[in-house]
Design an enzyme around this catalytic site. Structure first.
Site, short mmCIF file in Angstrom:
data_model
loop_
_atom_site.label_atom_id
_atom_site.label_comp_id
_atom_site.label_asym_id
_atom_site.label_seq_id
_atom_site.Cartn_x
_atom_site.Cartn_y
_atom_site.Cartn_z
N LYS A 103 4.41 0.84 9.59
CA LYS A 103 4.51 2.12 8.87
C LYS A 103 3.92 3.25 9.69
O LYS A 103 4.38 4.38 9.61
CB LYS A 103 3.82 2.00 7.51
CG LYS A 103 4.68 1.27 6.49
CD LYS A 103 4.06 1.30 5.11
CE LYS A 103 3.03 0.22 4.97
NZ LYS A 103 2.58 0.02 3.59
N GLU A 107 0.87 -1.16 0.00
CA GLU A 107 0.00 0.00 0.00
C GLU A 107 0.92 1.22 0.00
O GLU A 107 1.81 1.33 0.84
CB GLU A 107 -0.89 0.00 1.25
CG GLU A 107 -1.88 1.13 1.18
CD GLU A 107 -2.77 1.26 2.42
OE1 GLU A 107 -2.75 0.38 3.29
OE2 GLU A 107 -3.47 2.29 2.49
N ARG A 151 5.29 -12.61 9.78
CA ARG A 151 5.99 -11.40 9.41
C ARG A 151 7.29 -11.30 10.17
O ARG A 151 7.47 -11.94 11.21
CB ARG A 151 5.11 -10.17 9.63
CG ARG A 151 4.73 -9.90 11.05
CD ARG A 151 3.54 -8.95 11.15
NE ARG A 151 3.83 -7.61 10.71
CZ ARG A 151 3.19 -6.98 9.71
NH1 ARG A 151 2.25 -7.59 9.04
NH2 ARG A 151 3.47 -5.76 9.40
P1 ATP Z 1 2.96 -2.33 8.12
O1 ATP Z 1 2.15 -3.19 9.05
O2 ATP Z 1 4.41 -2.35 8.39
O3 ATP Z 1 2.44 -0.94 8.02
P2 ATP Z 1 1.58 -3.42 5.89
O4 ATP Z 1 1.37 -4.87 5.99
O5 ATP Z 1 0.44 -2.54 6.15
O6 ATP Z 1 2.85 -3.02 6.73
P3 ATP Z 1 1.70 -3.34 3.06
O7 ATP Z 1 2.13 -2.23 2.21
O8 ATP Z 1 0.28 -3.72 3.07
O9 ATP Z 1 2.19 -3.01 4.51
O10 ATP Z 1 2.62 -4.60 2.80
C1 ATP Z 1 2.90 -5.14 1.55
C2 ATP Z 1 3.26 -6.59 1.73
O11 ATP Z 1 4.39 -6.71 2.61
C3 ATP Z 1 2.14 -7.38 2.34
O12 ATP Z 1 2.00 -8.59 1.63
C4 ATP Z 1 2.57 -7.61 3.75
O13 ATP Z 1 2.04 -8.81 4.22
C5 ATP Z 1 4.10 -7.64 3.63
N1 ATP Z 1 4.72 -7.22 4.88
C6 ATP Z 1 4.50 -6.09 5.56
N2 ATP Z 1 5.21 -6.07 6.70
C7 ATP Z 1 5.90 -7.23 6.74
C8 ATP Z 1 6.81 -7.81 7.67
N3 ATP Z 1 7.16 -7.20 8.79
N4 ATP Z 1 7.34 -9.02 7.38
C9 ATP Z 1 7.00 -9.65 6.24
N5 ATP Z 1 6.16 -9.16 5.33
C10 ATP Z 1 5.60 -7.97 5.57
MG MG Z 2 -1.39 -3.23 4.82
#
Ligand code: ATP
Ligand code: MG
Length: 565
Positions: free
Chosen positions: A273, A37, A263
């Site tokens: 984020k 995102e 994760r």
């Molecule tokens: P955050 O929780 O850090 O804000 P998010 O999951 O909202 O991250 P996205 O932009 O939706 O961020 O993530 C894109 C991809 O990266 C998704 O498939 C998510 O599952 C993966 N991802 C995000 N954070 C992690 C992590 N700490 N370890 C592994 N994969 C991750």
């Molecule tokens: Mg997300």
């Protein structure tokens, strides 16, 4: 690679992919995606997901991985983030070729699908507000209640949904919801919201839309439209999988398999984020690329190489259990790579002047210095030696305690690539601060050995005073003092665990002249001190280096301690 090698044990995701290929489940296709995102910069956790998705595609013949921006929330998303995300993925070494997609490109298609579900009596327009929806949803122990709007006719639903789209209603006053089961044991299945009204400008679609799809509704459709085979996401979506499956089944469209993995969490840092944004906005760090942050651009600025991050991702592997990886392991992977690739140079961070009394004034000798002992091809360079040198302040002690083997009055040490020197005198200012040392050198020890076989206990790095250039060096430590930054007292948040000493700036460092033209982001080992990287703000007139990591590998210690247990 992995999938064809029966001797290496496949992780559970690769095992699923291999099995699917065997059974020809997807006609021999492997198609993954990385779906960020664009509401912030990428971090090392994303690197794990990027590495996983792109590698699984690359390991299989014809495998593909898309980059897809999951841009369904206009309020938090920006072009700046899109650009940064693409730069970071490329820098990590991955290529989506011509497969760059945006969820917002599918808004029309998603709308059509929603109409299809509504026509089939499987979605309805609900007038409850967000609080009421929550109240009606029930809890894990208490079933939900049907919304009073649940039994609206298909005709009325279609009319209202069309008018939602047309902008007739205020934000938040209506939603489109799936009609599933308000007493379902899985709360996500209790008539989840598919669309909400939001009169907000989208960074790509402008004001074309005032209804926006929720993650649960949108994500499976995005995967389906792109004919993804394996939709790999993190564990928190496991509970959402029944809904992912339900939507695609009801629509009767291409239905990828969602697979969840744990994760990445790291000690001494935060990864969400939202928290990273808070640190940036509150000025707790200098920006998204602050070298103390676990963002990809922060790690890059700190001096991490893409190889070291990829190696780390490989070493940690994937599994189904949430855990926290010790940041020392990341730093270990970093050192392994930098040790092989970084040219060695000499730099003095806290200079102490040394005068070699028996070395002729004005004379300069050129010493041969090895550029990289790990890489014979890297060759040697000349380093100037003269009567006035700088050594590190903490390499000298006037009254050395027992185990201090470096320079002290009357003691002899080796200067790397040069001579043995002996300290003969200590000069202090009127406050008693040491300002310079006087030494003598032994001309017979050139190159570092005494012909008479006498030994010295330590070797110091140094720079020739008239030949050095000044530099600023920024030293970094963990951003938080607590392994788990969220471990806080009541009423406090994670910022109360910020390490007040996470950054130290040294302005009077002296580096050897070979660093004069150091290009931004070029990496070095400063002998005996650690790995350093030229900051992007560095220029010929004002050299700035970031300490990437020290030489001491904590991970080796941790592993030894673990083995003993
Ligand atoms: P955050 O929780 O850090 O804000 P998010 O999951 O909202 O991250 P996205 O932009 O939706 O961020 O993530 C894109 C991809 O990266 C998704 O498939 C998510 O599952 C993966 N991802 C995000 N954070 C992690 C992590 N700490 N370890 C592994 N994969 C991750
Ligand atoms: Mg997300």
């Amino acid at each position: 690679m992995n999938t064809n090698d029966s001797t290496t044990k496949l992780d559970f995701i690769r095992a699923i992919v291999a099995e699917d290929l065997k059974t020809n489940k997807w006609d021999g296709r492997v198609h993954t995606r990385f779906p960020p995102e664009p509401n912030g910069y990428l971090h090392i956790g994303h690197a794990k997901a990027i590495y996983l998705n792109f590698s699984i595609a690359a390991e299989n013949k014809g495998g593909l991985c898309n980059l897809r921006f999951d841009d369904t929330n206009p309020v938090k998303e920006e072009q700046e983030y899109i650009d940064a995300i693409m730069e970071d993925i490329r820098w990590l070494g991955f290529d989506w070729e011509n497969r760059l997609y945006y969820a917002s490109d599918y808004f029309e298609q998603m709308y059509e699908y929603a109409v299809q579900l509504t026509k089939a009596g499987k979605a309805y327009v609900c007038d409850l507000n967000a609080d009421e929806i929550r109240e009606y949803r029930g809890t894990l122990t208490r079933p939900g209640k049907n919304s009073p709007y649940r039994s609206r006719s298909v005709k009325e639903n279609l009319d209202l949904f069309q008018r939602m789209r047309a902008g007739e209603f205020e934000d938040g006053c209506r939603t489109l919801r799936a009609k599933i089961d308000m007493s379902h044991p899985n709360l996500n299945m209790r008539d989840p919201v598919m669309y909400r009204i939001l009169h907000a400008d989208h960074h790509r679609t402008g004001d074309k839309w005032c209804i926006y799809p929720t993650y649960d509704w949108a994500h499976g459709l995005e995967d389906s439209v792109e004919k993804i085979t394996h939709s790999i996401c993190t564990l928190e979506f496991e509970n959402h999988r029944p809904l992912y499956d339900w939507f695609l089944e009801q629509l009767g469209v291409h239905h990828p398999q969602q697979i969840e993995f744990a994760r990445l969490n790291l000690t001494y840092t935060v990864m969400s984020k939202r928290k990273l944004l808070q640190l940036v906005q509150q000025g707790k760090v200098s920006g998204w690329d602050d070298p103390r942050l676990p963002t990809i651009c922060g790690l890059r600025r700190r001096g991490y190489s893409p190889e070291s991050i990829r190696n780390f991702c490989q070493v940690i592997g994937v599994n189904k259990f949430n855990s926290t990886v010790d940041i020392a392991l990341l730093e270990h992977c970093l050192r392994e790579d930098l040790n092989k690739t970084s040219p060695r140079v000499m730099a003095v961070l806290r200079p102490l002047k040394v005068i070699i009394d028996n070395f002729p004034q004005g004379k300069v000798e050129e010493m041969d210095a090895i550029n990289n002992p790990e890489d014979p091809g890297a060759g040697t360079r000349k380093v100037a030696f003269s009567r006035e040198l700088f050594i590190e302040q903490d390499d000298f002690m006037e009254n050395p305690p027992k185990k201090f083997y470096r320079l002290a009055p009357g003691r002899e040490v080796r200067l790397r690539y040069a001579y043995f020197i002996t300290c003969t005198d200590v000069v202090k200012d009127k406050n008693g601060q040491i300002v310079e040392l006087h030494c003598t050198y032994d001309p017979a020890t050139r190159g570092g050995d005494a012909p008479d076989g006498r030994k010295v206990k330590s070797t110091l790095h140094w720079v020739s005073a008239p030949h050095t250039i000044k530099a600023e060096v920024r030293l970094y430590d963990h951003l938080f003092t607590n392994q788990n930054p969220d471990d806080v007292e009541e009423d406090k948040d994670f910022t109360s665990n910020l390490n007040p000493n996470s950054r130290e700036v040294l302005k009077n460092c002296r580096v050897e002249p070979s660093l004069a033209g150091a290009a931004p982001l070029s990496r070095y080992q400063f002998e005996r001190l650690g790995y350093f990287c030229a900051d992007p703000d560095s220029s010929a007139g004002r050299l700035i280096f970031n300490r990437t990591v020290t030489l001491k590998d904590e991970w080796v210690k941790i592993q030894k301690a673990q083995r003993k247990k």
